[in-house]
Design a protein around this motif. Sequence first.
Motif, short mmCIF file in Angstrom:
data_model
loop_
_atom_site.label_atom_id
_atom_site.label_comp_id
_atom_site.label_asym_id
_atom_site.label_seq_id
_atom_site.Cartn_x
_atom_site.Cartn_y
_atom_site.Cartn_z
N GLU A 203 34.60 5.95 24.84
CA GLU A 203 35.07 6.40 26.15
C GLU A 203 35.09 5.31 27.22
O GLU A 203 35.68 5.49 28.29
CB GLU A 203 34.20 7.56 26.64
CG GLU A 203 32.77 7.15 26.97
CD GLU A 203 31.88 8.33 27.29
OE1 GLU A 203 31.53 8.47 28.48
OE2 GLU A 203 31.55 9.10 26.37
N ILE A 204 34.42 4.18 26.95
CA ILE A 204 34.34 3.09 27.92
C ILE A 204 34.78 1.81 27.23
O ILE A 204 34.37 1.54 26.09
CB ILE A 204 32.91 2.92 28.46
CG1 ILE A 204 32.46 4.16 29.23
CG2 ILE A 204 32.82 1.68 29.37
CD1 ILE A 204 31.00 4.12 29.65
N GLY A 205 35.59 1.01 27.91
CA GLY A 205 35.98 -0.26 27.33
C GLY A 205 36.69 -1.12 28.36
O GLY A 205 36.97 -0.68 29.47
N VAL A 206 36.95 -2.35 27.99
CA VAL A 206 37.78 -3.23 28.81
C VAL A 206 39.17 -3.19 28.19
O VAL A 206 39.39 -3.71 27.09
CB VAL A 206 37.24 -4.67 28.82
CG1 VAL A 206 38.14 -5.57 29.67
CG2 VAL A 206 35.81 -4.69 29.35
N THR A 207 40.09 -2.51 28.87
CA THR A 207 41.42 -2.28 28.32
C THR A 207 42.48 -2.72 29.32
O THR A 207 42.19 -2.96 30.50
CB THR A 207 41.63 -0.80 27.97
OG1 THR A 207 41.78 -0.03 29.17
CG2 THR A 207 40.46 -0.25 27.17
N ASN A 208 43.71 -2.79 28.83
CA ASN A 208 44.80 -3.28 29.67
C ASN A 208 46.12 -2.77 29.13
O ASN A 208 46.30 -2.66 27.91
CB ASN A 208 44.76 -4.81 29.67
CG ASN A 208 46.09 -5.44 30.00
OD1 ASN A 208 46.80 -5.84 29.09
ND2 ASN A 208 46.44 -5.50 31.26
#
Length: 223
Positions: A38-43
């Motif tokens: 549910e949490i991440g570094v995305t783009n």
Amino acid sequence: MYATPAVLIARLLAGELDVAMASSFAVLTHPELTLLREIGVTNTGPAWSVRLFSRVAPASIRTLALDTSSRSSVAMARIILAERYGVQPVCLDVAPHLEMMLADADAAVLIGDTGLTVNAEDVIVLDLGEEWHALTGLPFFFAGWIARDTAALEKATPMLRASLEAGLARLEEIAEEEAARLGIPASRCYAYLHDVMHYHAGEAELAGLEAFRVRAQRWGLLP
């Protein structure tokens, strides 16, 4: 502790850490690890800080210098070059200094602070976030909270959620601090943290991670 994603994964696998924010590629190469989904570094689209710099046209790249501090970005670059430009260059591990990298190779991948701030003249620049989105139509899941076992991750999850929300609440302050450290305008740093990168993962981001797995498997990048 603070370290590069590659170092954090090594320490996680060695049993020195229970949970680490590290490259998503780690959960593809080490299926025994658990990802907080549910949490991440995305783009989605241009990533600004994950870029390829080339002295030649992308379809003519034969050697590629890599900053190996993030395995996700390395694999991402190789997939993009193979699928969008039809090349599979010889890869070299080189310290993340653009002039040195381009002295040894046709092209170089830089990430993070260096990828965001380096000034490059007379070279072709590909933003790999933009290239990934053009290839797949999906976000890229760069990094996430990864644990050696589910119990450790479940125990840490409430703290990780709270930490994210606390950070988002003071994003302007963080941007000003980081801008001063990097020597870039605070407005650019804030735009990067607020508009370019995202931190809550959903169905689209997880679909992007699955697309990454499928393509990494296709090109022999997974065990």
